[in-house]
Design a protein around this motif. Structure first.
Motif, short mmCIF file in Angstrom:
data_model
loop_
_atom_site.label_atom_id
_atom_site.label_comp_id
_atom_site.label_asym_id
_atom_site.label_seq_id
_atom_site.Cartn_x
_atom_site.Cartn_y
_atom_site.Cartn_z
N ALA A 1 35.88 34.55 49.74
CA ALA A 1 37.28 34.91 49.96
C ALA A 1 37.38 36.27 50.64
O ALA A 1 36.58 37.17 50.37
N LEU A 2 38.37 36.39 51.52
CA LEU A 2 38.66 37.65 52.21
C LEU A 2 40.08 38.05 51.83
O LEU A 2 41.04 37.34 52.15
N THR B 1 32.77 44.20 47.71
CA THR B 1 32.46 42.78 47.63
C THR B 1 32.02 42.50 46.20
O THR B 1 31.09 43.14 45.71
N VAL B 2 32.72 41.58 45.53
CA VAL B 2 32.46 41.33 44.12
C VAL B 2 32.34 39.83 43.87
O VAL B 2 32.84 39.01 44.65
N SER B 3 31.68 39.49 42.79
CA SER B 3 31.62 38.10 42.34
C SER B 3 32.94 37.75 41.66
O SER B 3 33.49 38.55 40.91
N THR B 4 33.43 36.55 41.91
CA THR B 4 34.69 36.14 41.27
C THR B 4 34.53 36.03 39.76
O THR B 4 35.50 36.18 39.02
N GLU B 5 33.31 35.79 39.28
CA GLU B 5 33.08 35.73 37.84
C GLU B 5 33.35 37.07 37.18
O GLU B 5 33.73 37.13 36.01
N ASP B 6 33.13 38.15 37.95
CA ASP B 6 33.29 39.49 37.40
C ASP B 6 34.66 40.09 37.70
O ASP B 6 34.92 41.24 37.35
N ALA B 7 35.53 39.31 38.35
CA ALA B 7 36.84 39.84 38.78
C ALA B 7 37.97 39.13 38.05
O ALA B 7 37.83 37.98 37.61
N HIS C 1 44.93 33.60 42.01
CA HIS C 1 44.41 32.56 41.13
C HIS C 1 43.64 31.51 41.92
O HIS C 1 42.69 30.92 41.41
N GLU C 2 44.04 31.27 43.18
CA GLU C 2 43.30 30.33 44.01
C GLU C 2 41.93 30.89 44.39
O GLU C 2 40.94 30.16 44.42
N VAL C 3 41.90 32.17 44.67
CA VAL C 3 40.62 32.82 44.96
C VAL C 3 39.68 32.66 43.77
O VAL C 3 38.50 32.33 43.92
N LYS C 4 40.20 32.88 42.56
CA LYS C 4 39.38 32.71 41.37
C LYS C 4 38.91 31.27 41.21
O LYS C 4 37.81 31.01 40.73
N ALA C 5 39.75 30.33 41.61
CA ALA C 5 39.45 28.92 41.39
C ALA C 5 38.38 28.39 42.34
O ALA C 5 37.59 27.52 41.95
#
Length: 521
Positions: free
Chosen positions: A46-47, A235-241, A215-219
């Protein structure tokens, strides 16, 4: 992780895209400044960023539309230098734009082949059935169900987006960029799209997903890169955000996560808008609004949900007096309106159109002029037939301050403003007229999370002051956070009205799709 990974010679083997030190300048603006962006093969990346953060410029550089002033680009470990978009296409880079680039009279298969220079495109007439069969096979394989022989104008917006993705798959794209891909989709269609993107990533493709919906980015995304002010922030992992942490990275301050603020239920007053069996024609002469009956009370926010193109724009224009109704009645404050913008304004209608640049403002005129377009016939802006330029400027300065419009000054042309600030100009002009009814059509489309928060606050404040608000939106999170009641439009008709407390995202999504769930295809 460190967004500067891979600063040595050659990109890391797992990296499909590595953009290093990308700088792009325009007159008076640095759109990208030393940007580092890296996406791996087999991931959805995701950007994120506010309006003006540099996302579009970076995407245009990767697709060959712009050339960077500084920096290097590596694809799958090899340095590339794109001179024109064709170079990027040949390298396997495709982009699905927010506004589709399809030829409406052509069939799906014809659009998929359009611009394909590998030989089959030129032989389309000779190999029509073979190509239609191949498009059909791709459609079935990736769950992008669409008839290869259907013409674009016959398709829904969700189906048209599938055609854009099929174009990229047919051209064997290895890197796919999607710009706000769910803006025209129902929740069910968005779920189908996410499944397709995950399948593409599982096959080793790289998907770059540009969205404002956290929420879509997380999904769907594996990692997220955030730009702010033209620079790479993280730049981060979505699991950690979390949505809150991503929003804070985007705007540089603590911010409520998207959808986290829900408006308290209000006690409505008397009806300020009454629609009784309203019909109206579309631009092609067909019936775009079909027998709509609805009311909005003082202090109430009523939202109309629906996929774009189901009569919402035509209904908003009918209420604002821009479009004539062919049947039925429109009443504002008990006054019957008959397709006259000045009469609608006099009755207390404020209109925030979905096309802020083309309809909401006159881009070539100054900010001060745009702010007075609603009231230039009245004191203190005028004295009889003469305009009072000093008073107009003073009022503009006051509204710029009150609405926190980031502008060089009241004399600056409106076209120089960002999307969020253009929307503030429209809201300042319309709200300052002390309306009884606000018709807000897609007021946050394309805006960043900070601007969205500001627009939502304006709408909540208006309702708190006793103004009736008719909100037209395709964003269910926005609707559920703001509305007291929710009406769904499909093919020009209202197919359901529900109190927010009783609303179900699943049910609303099905109503938006006419009762059809695309996941059952």
């Amino acid at each position: 992780m460190d967004e500067r990974r891979g600063a040595g010679d050659g990109a890391p083997p797992s990296s499909a895209v590595s953009m290093r030190g990308i700088t792009k300048r325009f007159p008076g603006v640095i759109a990208n400044e030393g940007v580092h962006f890296e996406a791996a093969a087999g991931e959805v990346h995701a950007l994120l960023g506010e309006n003006g953060a540099g996302k579009s410029t970076l995407s245009n550089i990767l697709t060959g539309l712009y050339r960077p002033d500084e920096g290097e680009i590596f694809l799958h470990g090899e340095q590339v230098d794109f001179h024109v978009p064709r170079d990027a296409l040949d390298a396997g880079v495709c982009m699905v734009h927010q506004h589709f680039r399809l030829v409406e009279p052509f069939t799906v298969a014809e659009n998929v082949m359009l611009g394909d220079h590998r030989g089959e495109g030129r032989a389309f007439r000779l190999r029509r059935r073979t190509i239609e069969r191949r498009v059909g096979e791709l459609s079935k394989r990736y769950g992008l169900h669409v008839d290869p022989r259907a013409r674009i104008w016959q398709l829904s917006l969700g189906e048209q987006q599938r055609v854009e993705i099929l174009k990229a798959l047919y051209r064997e794209a290895r890197i796919l960029i999607l710009d706000e891909p769910t803006a025209v989709l129902t929740p069910q269609e968005a779920d189908v799209l996410f499944e397709t993107l995950r399948e593409m990533a599982d096959e080793g493709r790289t998907v770059i997903f540009i969205s404002h919906k956290l929420h879509e980015v997380k999904a769907v995304a594996d990692r997220v890169t955030v730009l702010r002010g033209g620079r790479t922030i993280a730049t981060v992992s979505t699991e950690d955000a979390t949505p809150r942490s991503l929003a804070s990275l985007m705007v540089g301050r603590e911010l409520a996560a998207e959808g986290s603020v829900t408006r308290a239920q209000s006690e409505p007053g008397e009806a300020v808008l009454e629609l009784a069996g309203v019909w109206a024609q579309g631009d092609r002469g067909d019936a775009a609004v079909r027998g709509v009956t609805l009311e909005v009370c003082a202090g109430e926010i009523v939202a109309i949900a629906g996929v774009a193109g189901n009569g919402q724009r035509e209904l908003a224009e009918t209420i604002a007096g821009i479009r004539h109704q062919t049947q039925g009645a429109v009443r504002v404050g008990g006054r019957k309106l008959r397709g006259d913008p000045r009469a609608a304004q006099a009755a207390g209608v404020a209109y925030v159109p979905e096309d802020r640049l083309g309809t909401g403002v006159a881009p070539g005129l100054s900010i001060a002029t745009n702010l007075v377009l609603r009231s230039y016939r009245e004191p203190p802006a005028s004295n009889g037939p003469l305009l009072r330029l000093g008073a107009i400027r003073e009022r503009a300065v006051d509204l710029i301050r009150r609405y926190a419009i980031a502008a060089p000054g009241p004399a600056a042309p409106a076209r120089l403003l960002s999307g969020g600030n253009l929307q503030k100009v429209v809201l300042a002009r319309e709200f300052s007229g002390k309306p009884k009814l606000v018709v807000a059509a897609s007021p946050t489309r394309g805006l960043d999370v900070g601007a969205i928060e500001t627009v939502h606050a304006y709408l909540r404040d208006a309702a708190a002051e006793g103004v009736g608000v008719l909100l037209i939106s395709e964003d269910l999170d926005e609707i559920l956070g703001l509305a007291d009641r929710i009406a769904v439009m499909y093919e020009g008709a209202v197919v359901g009205v529900t109190a927010r407390a009783d609303a179900s995202v699943e049910e609303i999504g099905l109503q938006m799709a006419g009762g059809h769930d695309p996941r059952e295809d």
